[in-house]
Scaffold this motif. Structure first.
Motif, PDB file in Angstrom:
ATOM      1  N   LYS A   1       0.854  -1.168   0.000  1.00  0.00           N
ATOM      2  CA  LYS A   1       0.000   0.000   0.000  1.00  0.00           C
ATOM      3  C   LYS A   1       0.896   1.226   0.000  1.00  0.00           C
ATOM      4  CE  LYS A   1      -3.825   2.133   2.411  1.00  0.00           C
ATOM      5  NZ  LYS A   1      -4.770   2.070   3.534  1.00  0.00           N
ATOM      6  N   LYS A   2       0.458   2.273  -0.701  1.00  0.00           N
ATOM      7  CA  LYS A   2       1.247   3.497  -0.778  1.00  0.00           C
ATOM      8  C   LYS A   2       0.700   4.538   0.196  1.00  0.00           C
ATOM      9  CE  LYS A   2       2.743   3.111  -5.556  1.00  0.00           C
ATOM     10  NZ  LYS A   2       2.691   3.742  -6.879  1.00  0.00           N
ATOM     11  N   TYR A   3       1.612   5.211   0.878  1.00  0.00           N
ATOM     12  CA  TYR A   3       1.257   6.287   1.793  1.00  0.00           C
ATOM     13  C   TYR A   3       2.011   7.541   1.372  1.00  0.00           C
ATOM     14  CZ  TYR A   3      -0.421   2.562   4.876  1.00  0.00           C
ATOM     15  OH  TYR A   3      -1.087   1.487   5.400  1.00  0.00           O
ATOM     16  N   ARG A   4       1.367   8.689   1.504  1.00  0.00           N
ATOM     17  CA  ARG A   4       2.028   9.971   1.243  1.00  0.00           C
ATOM     18  C   ARG A   4       2.499  10.491   2.588  1.00  0.00           C
ATOM     19  NH1 ARG A   4       2.101  12.282  -3.677  1.00  0.00           N
ATOM     20  NH2 ARG A   4       0.969  14.148  -3.100  1.00  0.00           N
ATOM     21  N   ALA A   5       3.789  10.810   2.686  1.00  0.00           N
ATOM     22  CA  ALA A   5       4.375  11.230   3.955  1.00  0.00           C
ATOM     23  C   ALA A   5       5.053  12.589   3.817  1.00  0.00           C
ATOM     24  CB  ALA A   5       5.382  10.191   4.433  1.00  0.00           C
ATOM     25  N   HIS A   6       5.033  13.342   4.896  1.00  0.00           N
ATOM     26  CA  HIS A   6       5.628  14.674   4.935  1.00  0.00           C
ATOM     27  C   HIS A   6       7.135  14.567   5.144  1.00  0.00           C
ATOM     28  CE1 HIS A   6       5.654  18.984   5.462  1.00  0.00           C
ATOM     29  NE2 HIS A   6       6.306  18.870   6.596  1.00  0.00           N
TER      30      HIS A   6
ATOM     31  N   THR B   1      -4.207  14.493   1.327  1.00  0.00           N
ATOM     32  CA  THR B   1      -3.766  13.091   1.275  1.00  0.00           C
ATOM     33  C   THR B   1      -2.681  12.733   2.283  1.00  0.00           C
ATOM     34  OG1 THR B   1      -2.175  13.675  -0.444  1.00  0.00           O
ATOM     35  CG2 THR B   1      -4.327  12.867  -1.177  1.00  0.00           C
ATOM     36  N   LYS B   2      -2.029  13.704   2.899  1.00  0.00           N
ATOM     37  CA  LYS B   2      -0.915  13.419   3.812  1.00  0.00           C
ATOM     38  C   LYS B   2      -1.379  13.289   5.250  1.00  0.00           C
ATOM     39  CE  LYS B   2       2.124  16.688   2.758  1.00  0.00           C
ATOM     40  NZ  LYS B   2       3.397  17.416   2.728  1.00  0.00           N
ATOM     41  N   ARG B   3      -1.188  12.070   5.823  1.00  0.00           N
ATOM     42  CA  ARG B   3      -1.491  11.817   7.223  1.00  0.00           C
ATOM     43  C   ARG B   3      -0.327  11.134   7.925  1.00  0.00           C
ATOM     44  NH1 ARG B   3      -5.320  14.205   4.973  1.00  0.00           N
ATOM     45  NH2 ARG B   3      -7.488  13.925   5.507  1.00  0.00           N
ATOM     46  N   TRP B   4       0.845  11.160   7.303  1.00  0.00           N
ATOM     47  CA  TRP B   4       2.030  10.497   7.833  1.00  0.00           C
ATOM     48  C   TRP B   4       3.225  11.442   7.752  1.00  0.00           C
ATOM     49  CZ3 TRP B   4       1.780   5.466   9.699  1.00  0.00           C
ATOM     50  CH2 TRP B   4       0.579   4.799   9.455  1.00  0.00           C
ATOM     51  N   GLU B   5       4.215  11.229   8.623  1.00  0.00           N
ATOM     52  CA  GLU B   5       5.475  11.968   8.593  1.00  0.00           C
ATOM     53  C   GLU B   5       6.612  10.966   8.513  1.00  0.00           C
ATOM     54  OE1 GLU B   5       5.507  14.052  12.305  1.00  0.00           O
ATOM     55  OE2 GLU B   5       4.685  15.864  11.414  1.00  0.00           O
ATOM     56  N   VAL B   6       7.685  11.340   7.824  1.00  0.00           N
ATOM     57  CA  VAL B   6       8.870  10.492   7.795  1.00  0.00           C
ATOM     58  C   VAL B   6       9.565  10.635   9.138  1.00  0.00           C
ATOM     59  CG1 VAL B   6      11.062  10.029   6.680  1.00  0.00           C
ATOM     60  CG2 VAL B   6       9.109  10.714   5.304  1.00  0.00           C
ATOM     61  N   LEU B   7       9.763   9.495   9.817  1.00  0.00           N
ATOM     62  CA  LEU B   7      10.385   9.504  11.127  1.00  0.00           C
ATOM     63  C   LEU B   7      11.908   9.468  10.997  1.00  0.00           C
ATOM     64  CD1 LEU B   7       9.635   9.415  14.129  1.00  0.00           C
ATOM     65  CD2 LEU B   7       9.657   6.948  13.986  1.00  0.00           C
ATOM     66  N   THR B   8      12.422   8.410  10.412  1.00  0.00           N
ATOM     67  CA  THR B   8      13.865   8.265  10.215  1.00  0.00           C
ATOM     68  C   THR B   8      14.138   7.392   9.005  1.00  0.00           C
ATOM     69  OG1 THR B   8      13.910   6.306  11.638  1.00  0.00           O
ATOM     70  CG2 THR B   8      14.482   8.401  12.674  1.00  0.00           C
ATOM     71  N   SER B   9      15.392   7.346   8.645  1.00  0.00           N
ATOM     72  CA  SER B   9      15.828   6.452   7.574  1.00  0.00           C
ATOM     73  C   SER B   9      16.272   5.143   8.203  1.00  0.00           C
ATOM     74  CB  SER B   9      16.982   7.090   6.795  1.00  0.00           C
ATOM     75  OG  SER B   9      17.476   6.185   5.860  1.00  0.00           O
ATOM     76  N   GLU B  10      15.946   4.031   7.567  1.00  0.00           N
ATOM     77  CA  GLU B  10      16.338   2.720   8.084  1.00  0.00           C
ATOM     78  C   GLU B  10      17.853   2.538   8.030  1.00  0.00           C
ATOM     79  OE1 GLU B  10      14.606  -0.197   9.373  1.00  0.00           O
ATOM     80  OE2 GLU B  10      13.350   1.525   9.838  1.00  0.00           O
TER      81      GLU B  10
END
Length: 81
Positions: A40-45, A68-77
């Motif tokens: 599933k695709k999510y749009r993230a800030h 469409t944005k309800r997510w934020e990028v937390l960190t890079s893996e």
């Protein structure tokens, strides 16, 4: 209630301050007993436009930033490993 955190791969960084993250989940089919992969695709800030296509990232739920944005990028893996 804790916010959900998902891990996925950046598939698009074309928009300003937004990345599209594809998150894959695996589960066993209840009848066939076969492992199935669904994505599933999510749009993230992404505030500073730091993440590029192919990066593995973690995203966290947040208050709506746009339609469409309800997510934020937390960190890079890769930064954690």
């Amino acid at each position: 209630m804790p916010k959900r955190i998902l891990t996925g791969t950046v598939t698009s960084d074309a928009n300003a301050q937004t990345v599209t993250v594809s998150v894959e989940r695996r589960f066993t089919h209840p009848v066939l007993k076969k492992t199935i992969r669904k994505s599933k695709k999510y749009r993230a800030h992404d505030e500073n436009n730091t993440f590029k296509v192919g990066d593995s990232v973690r995203i966290i739920e947040c208050a709506p930033k746009s339609k469409t944005k309800r997510w934020e990028v937390l960190t890079s893996e890769t930064a954690e490993a």
